[in-house]
Design a protein around this motif. Sequence first.
Motif, short mmCIF file in Angstrom:
data_model
loop_
_atom_site.label_atom_id
_atom_site.label_comp_id
_atom_site.label_asym_id
_atom_site.label_seq_id
_atom_site.Cartn_x
_atom_site.Cartn_y
_atom_site.Cartn_z
N GLY A 55 0.79 -1.23 0.00
CA GLY A 55 0.00 0.00 0.00
C GLY A 55 0.82 1.27 0.00
O GLY A 55 0.40 2.28 -0.56
N ARG A 62 -5.69 -0.61 -6.48
CA ARG A 62 -6.16 -1.80 -5.77
C ARG A 62 -6.06 -2.94 -6.78
O ARG A 62 -6.95 -3.15 -7.59
CB ARG A 62 -7.60 -1.61 -5.28
N HIS A 65 -9.07 -8.15 -6.72
CA HIS A 65 -10.35 -8.20 -6.01
C HIS A 65 -10.88 -9.62 -6.07
O HIS A 65 -11.02 -10.20 -7.15
CB HIS A 65 -11.37 -7.26 -6.64
N ASP A 89 -9.00 0.25 -9.78
CA ASP A 89 -9.64 -0.46 -8.68
C ASP A 89 -10.17 -1.78 -9.22
O ASP A 89 -11.12 -1.81 -10.00
CB ASP A 89 -10.79 0.38 -8.11
#
Length: 256
Positions: A55, A62, A65, A89
């Motif tokens: 991070g 990101r 997922h 993301d």
Amino acid sequence: MHIYAVASGCAELSAGRLAHAVESVGREFDLDPLTTWNVTSPGGEIAAAGVHHGGDRAGHRRYVHHGPASVAWFDGLPVDGDARLDGCDASALDEHWGLCAGRLEGAFSAVHVDLQTERVQVVLDALAQSPVYLARVGSGLLLSNSVRVITSLLDLHSPDPLGVSSFLGLGWAADDRVLNGGVKVLCGGACHTIDRGALQTDQSFGPHTIPQLAGESVGHHGLAERLTAITRGAVAGVERVGCALTAGRDTRVLAA
């Protein structure tokens, strides 16, 4: 940065083996071993793994997922010029996967695995600036965005004659070849689907698309708005840059 691998129909390539391979290569790029992930589909047809920056260095990205019935991830910088989804993301890519092919801009590769149907889809930027490589394993397929991962897993260390000779003569490997035999690179501007060891490619950008675009008229205002929107999407969530390094020759020399 996100190094990953996914195997379809390769019983000998478990998710654990893939994770070990990507983590080994990831150490060379100072990727965070704590981010290592792996997944296996319920039917055992698909195994995947990856490792990426932590991070503190990933910023607003990101990278992966894990949904209830699917997994999505990316590497590079996918940008939606219309700002309908956040390309950086992975959860947004998973939710709006049907919009990704032929829509996202930038230099990137994005992957979506349907864990129920055990189908893998890979979307690449128009020029394949963030390349993905493929190797046949019996009746199955192994793909990764690192040649090193593939060659280490499959012991593919013999040179490819066309790849090596064209690299020496032209400065790059011709066609879909790389320097290692048995490994090929996927074409850009396309969505590649792997289903039960079969590969299907649907190309949305390439020489065949130029005649279709020849009759379209784009005014300079519309072009400027499009470029501005893409740039805005690329820098969204990024702190102001004091000194931009593109990794080109000029900036490498200046940085040195």
